[in-house]
Write a protein that holds these residues in place. Structure first.
Motif, PDB file in Angstrom:
ATOM      1  N   ASN A   7       0.850  -1.192   0.000  1.00  0.00           N
ATOM      2  CA  ASN A   7       0.000   0.000   0.000  1.00  0.00           C
ATOM      3  C   ASN A   7       0.883   1.238   0.000  1.00  0.00           C
ATOM      4  O   ASN A   7       2.012   1.210   0.497  1.00  0.00           O
ATOM      5  N   VAL A  44       2.364   4.400   1.441  1.00  0.00           N
ATOM      6  CA  VAL A  44       2.555   4.880   2.804  1.00  0.00           C
ATOM      7  C   VAL A  44       3.147   6.286   2.741  1.00  0.00           C
ATOM      8  O   VAL A  44       4.174   6.501   2.115  1.00  0.00           O
ATOM      9  N   ILE A  68       2.211   6.689  10.750  1.00  0.00           N
ATOM     10  CA  ILE A  68       0.911   6.182  10.296  1.00  0.00           C
ATOM     11  C   ILE A  68       0.107   5.623  11.471  1.00  0.00           C
ATOM     12  O   ILE A  68      -1.120   5.725  11.505  1.00  0.00           O
ATOM     13  N   ASN A  95      -4.809   4.718   6.850  1.00  0.00           N
ATOM     14  CA  ASN A  95      -3.757   5.182   5.954  1.00  0.00           C
ATOM     15  C   ASN A  95      -4.222   6.439   5.211  1.00  0.00           C
ATOM     16  O   ASN A  95      -3.435   7.337   4.935  1.00  0.00           O
ATOM     17  N   THR A 140      -2.361   9.988   5.114  1.00  0.00           N
ATOM     18  CA  THR A 140      -2.025  10.625   3.835  1.00  0.00           C
ATOM     19  C   THR A 140      -2.585  12.043   3.780  1.00  0.00           C
ATOM     20  O   THR A 140      -1.903  12.966   3.317  1.00  0.00           O
TER      21      THR A 140
END
Length: 146
Positions: free
Chosen positions: A30, A32, A39, A45, A49
């Protein structure tokens, strides 16, 4: 306003590319946006972000607006570089820590500061060489006209 928008979009773009690069380097399945400990502070996530995007925008804004210092023609290159260093260091460092780029401890802060300083010494050196060449060219043109 244009400078701000440019800085924000540049900061987000550079932040995204760096995060994507590290996602590939660490072979993550995924995307990151930062280190795993960063995180972990978020519920997802996606939230990490989103927060990273705000930090990247802030970083871009800091560097974009602080570049106006180099437009102060009445200041020496050394003064411009020292003031730019101070402003960007004070504003960028907390953003980098918040982004999880390095932990908040003396060892990492000293290393980061040394690297930051070396970058600015390089910038100052290059600026001085460019200015010296411009002065030499102007002097050559003046001599030619005499």
């Amino acid at each position: 306003m244009n400078r701000s928008l440019f800085g924000i979009s540049t900061g987000v773009s550079i932040g995204f590319v760096i995060a994507l690069t590290f996602s590939f380097i660490y072979q993550s399945h995924n995307f990151v946006p930062s280190a795993p400990n960063f995180i972990a502070y978020f519920s997802s996530n996606t939230m990490a972000t989103a927060f990273s995007t705000i930090l990247w925008a802030g970083m871009g804004l800091v560097f974009s607006l602080s570049n106006m210092i180099f437009e102060r023609d009445q200041w020496s290159i050394t003064r411009q570089t020292v003031v730019h260093f101070g402003i960007t260091y004070v504003c960028f460092t907390p953003l980098a820590i918040l982004a999880g780029w390095f932990p908040l401890n003396a060892f990492w802060l000293i290393g980061y500061t040394i690297i930051y300083l070396l970058i600015y010494v390089s910038i100052w050196s290059a600026s001085m060489l460019i200015a010296k060449k411009k002065v030499q060219e102007l002097n050559r043109l003046i001599q030619k006209r005499k």
